[in-house]
Design a protein around this motif. Structure first.
Motif, mmCIF file in Angstrom:
data_model
loop_
_atom_site.group_PDB
_atom_site.id
_atom_site.type_symbol
_atom_site.label_atom_id
_atom_site.label_comp_id
_atom_site.label_asym_id
_atom_site.label_seq_id
_atom_site.Cartn_x
_atom_site.Cartn_y
_atom_site.Cartn_z
ATOM 1 N N ASP A 290 44.528 37.753 37.411
ATOM 2 C CA ASP A 290 44.137 38.659 38.484
ATOM 3 C C ASP A 290 42.622 38.607 38.692
ATOM 4 O O ASP A 290 41.871 38.333 37.752
ATOM 5 N N ILE A 291 42.199 38.890 39.915
ATOM 6 C CA ILE A 291 40.775 38.953 40.266
ATOM 7 C C ILE A 291 40.588 40.163 41.169
ATOM 8 O O ILE A 291 41.243 40.272 42.211
ATOM 9 N N ASN A 292 39.700 41.079 40.754
ATOM 10 C CA ASN A 292 39.502 42.304 41.531
ATOM 11 C C ASN A 292 38.021 42.618 41.673
ATOM 12 O O ASN A 292 37.212 42.289 40.793
ATOM 13 N N LEU A 293 37.702 43.288 42.778
ATOM 14 C CA LEU A 293 36.356 43.815 42.974
ATOM 15 C C LEU A 293 36.324 45.216 42.380
ATOM 16 O O LEU A 293 37.107 46.081 42.767
ATOM 17 N N VAL A 294 35.413 45.425 41.404
ATOM 18 C CA VAL A 294 35.428 46.642 40.597
ATOM 19 C C VAL A 294 34.073 47.335 40.623
ATOM 20 O O VAL A 294 33.036 46.693 40.437
ATOM 21 N N HIS A 295 34.099 48.645 40.861
ATOM 22 C CA HIS A 295 32.905 49.495 40.760
ATOM 23 C C HIS A 295 32.954 50.176 39.400
ATOM 24 O O HIS A 295 33.926 50.851 39.054
ATOM 25 N N SER A 296 31.913 49.998 38.594
ATOM 26 C CA SER A 296 31.922 50.532 37.232
ATOM 27 C C SER A 296 30.634 51.282 36.935
ATOM 28 O O SER A 296 29.532 50.822 37.270
ATOM 29 N N LEU A 297 30.783 52.453 36.312
ATOM 30 C CA LEU A 297 29.632 53.261 35.915
ATOM 31 C C LEU A 297 29.192 52.876 34.521
ATOM 32 O O LEU A 297 30.006 52.551 33.656
ATOM 33 N N TYR B 134 31.306 44.591 40.385
ATOM 34 C CA TYR B 134 31.620 43.359 39.670
ATOM 35 C C TYR B 134 32.860 42.707 40.260
ATOM 36 O O TYR B 134 33.746 43.381 40.786
ATOM 37 N N TRP B 135 32.919 41.373 40.129
ATOM 38 C CA TRP B 135 34.190 40.665 40.225
ATOM 39 C C TRP B 135 34.755 40.653 38.815
ATOM 40 O O TRP B 135 34.092 40.190 37.875
#
Length: 280
Positions: free
Chosen positions: A232-239, A263-264
C-alpha cells in the motif's frame, strides 16, 4: 569470492539507481510543478526496476499529482459526564463496563468484561458489529476509513483511521476489539482541522517517493527472506508528538493547534512502513 569485483558491481548499481532517480526527477519537474498525472509507462518502468531488485509492488500506485493545503489540527476534547452517559447510561448489564478519559480529556478508553459464551464471529460480522458500535455512539462520519483487521484467538482487532480529503490523518484513529459478538474494547482520539490555508503546496509524485526508498528497501531484504513486497502507498499527515507513559501520561496533548508533516507512507506486507516527506 572476488570481493573487488563484487564491490565494483555494487558501485555501478548504485550509480545507475541514482541516475534513474535524477532522470525521473527532472522529467517530472516543469516550472517547479509536477505534471497532473503519472504516465502508465513510467509506473511500469518503476515496477520493472524494483522487480529486478526483488522488490515487488502489489500496491496501486497513485497516479495523480496534486497540491495540498497546509493543515493545522487539534485534538477533539471530551466531557467526562457526557462520555459516561453515552457509553454507560443506566447500566443494568451483568457485564462490567468502564469508560475513562485520559490525556487531557482527549483520549477515550472503553472496556467491557464478558461472561464468556464462546460465540464465534466471522470477519465480516466483526466489522459490522464494530461499525454499528461507532454509529450507535455518534462517531459515524465520512472521515472514517477501515485501515486494518487482525484476528487472535476468538478476538478481532479492528483499526479505523481518519481521512481528510486525500490525506490520512495518522494521529486520528479508533481501535475496536470484538469478542463473542460484542465490543469489549474501544479507543478513540480524533482530530479537527482548525485552519486550512488557501495557499497550497506541491508534493512529490509517488514514483519519486518510491525511488527515494529503494536503497533502504534493499537493505531490508536480508530480514525478509530476500524479498520485499509493497502492499500500500498512502499520503499521510503525522504529528510529531511524544506519547509518554506513567505519571506523565496526561502531558501527551499539551498545547492545542499543531501543523504536522506530510509523508508518502510505503507500507510492506508484514506491516512495516517507510515514510518519505512528501512536500516538494
Amino acid at each position: 569470492m572476488d570481493w573487488v569485483k563484487a564491490k565494483n558491481i555494487l558501485i555501478v548499481a548504485f550509480i545507475i539507481t541514482n541516475l534513474i532517480l535524477g532522470y525521473y526527477t527532472l522529467k517530472d519537474m516543469k516550472a517547479n510543478r509536477y505534471s497532473d498525472t503519472i504516465s502508465e509507462e513510467k509506473i511500469n518502468d518503476i515496477k520493472k526496476i524494483f522487480e529486478e531488485k526483488n522488490i515487488i509492488i502489489k500496491a496501486d500506485i497513485p497516479k495523480k499529482t496534486f497540491r495540498v493545503p497546509e493543515i493545522t489540527v487539534k485534538y477533539e476534547s471530551y466531557d467526562k459526564e457526557e462520555i459516561e452517559d453515552k457509553f454507560l447510561g443506566e447500566n443494568e448489564s451483568d457485564n462490567k463496563e468502564t469508560v475513562k478519559l485520559t490525556s487531557n480529556n482527549k483520549l477515550i478508553i472503553y472496556k467491557k468484561s464478558l461472561n464468556d459464551n464462546n460465540t464465534k464471529s466471522s470477519e465480516e460480522e466483526a466489522k459490522e458489529i464494530a461499525y454499528d458500535f461507532i454509529k450507535e455512539h455518534g462517531y459515524e462520519n465520512d472521515e472514517i476509513e477501515l485501515w486494518d483487521i487482525k484476528k487472535e484467538n476468538n478476538e478481532y482487532e479492528i483499526l479505523y483511521k481518519q481521512r481528510y480529503e486525500n490525506i490520512i490523518l495518522d494521529n486520528g484513529y479508533m481501535k475496536i476489539t470484538v469478542k463473542n459478538d460484542q465490543v469489549v474494547y474501544f479507543e478513540r482520539r480524533w482530530l479537527q482541522a482548525t485552519n486550512v490555508k488557501s495557499i497550497e503546496k506541491g508534493i512529490i509524485p509517488t514514483t519519486k517517493a518510491l525511488l527515494l526508498v529503494i536503497d533502504k528497501l534493499e537493505t531490508m531484504k536480508d530480514t525478509k527472506d530476500s524479498k520485499v513486497v509493497i502492499t500500500d502507498i498512502n499520503l499521510v499527515h503525522s504529528l510529531d508528538i511524544h506519547e509518554l507513559d506513567g505519571i506523565f501520561e496526561e502531558k501527551w496533548y499539551v498545547g492545542d493547534e499543531k501543523k504536522g508533516l506530510l509523508y508518502w507512507r510505503i507500507i510492506l506486507q508484514d506491516g512495516e512502513y517507510i515514510d518519505i516527506e512528501a512536500y516538494e
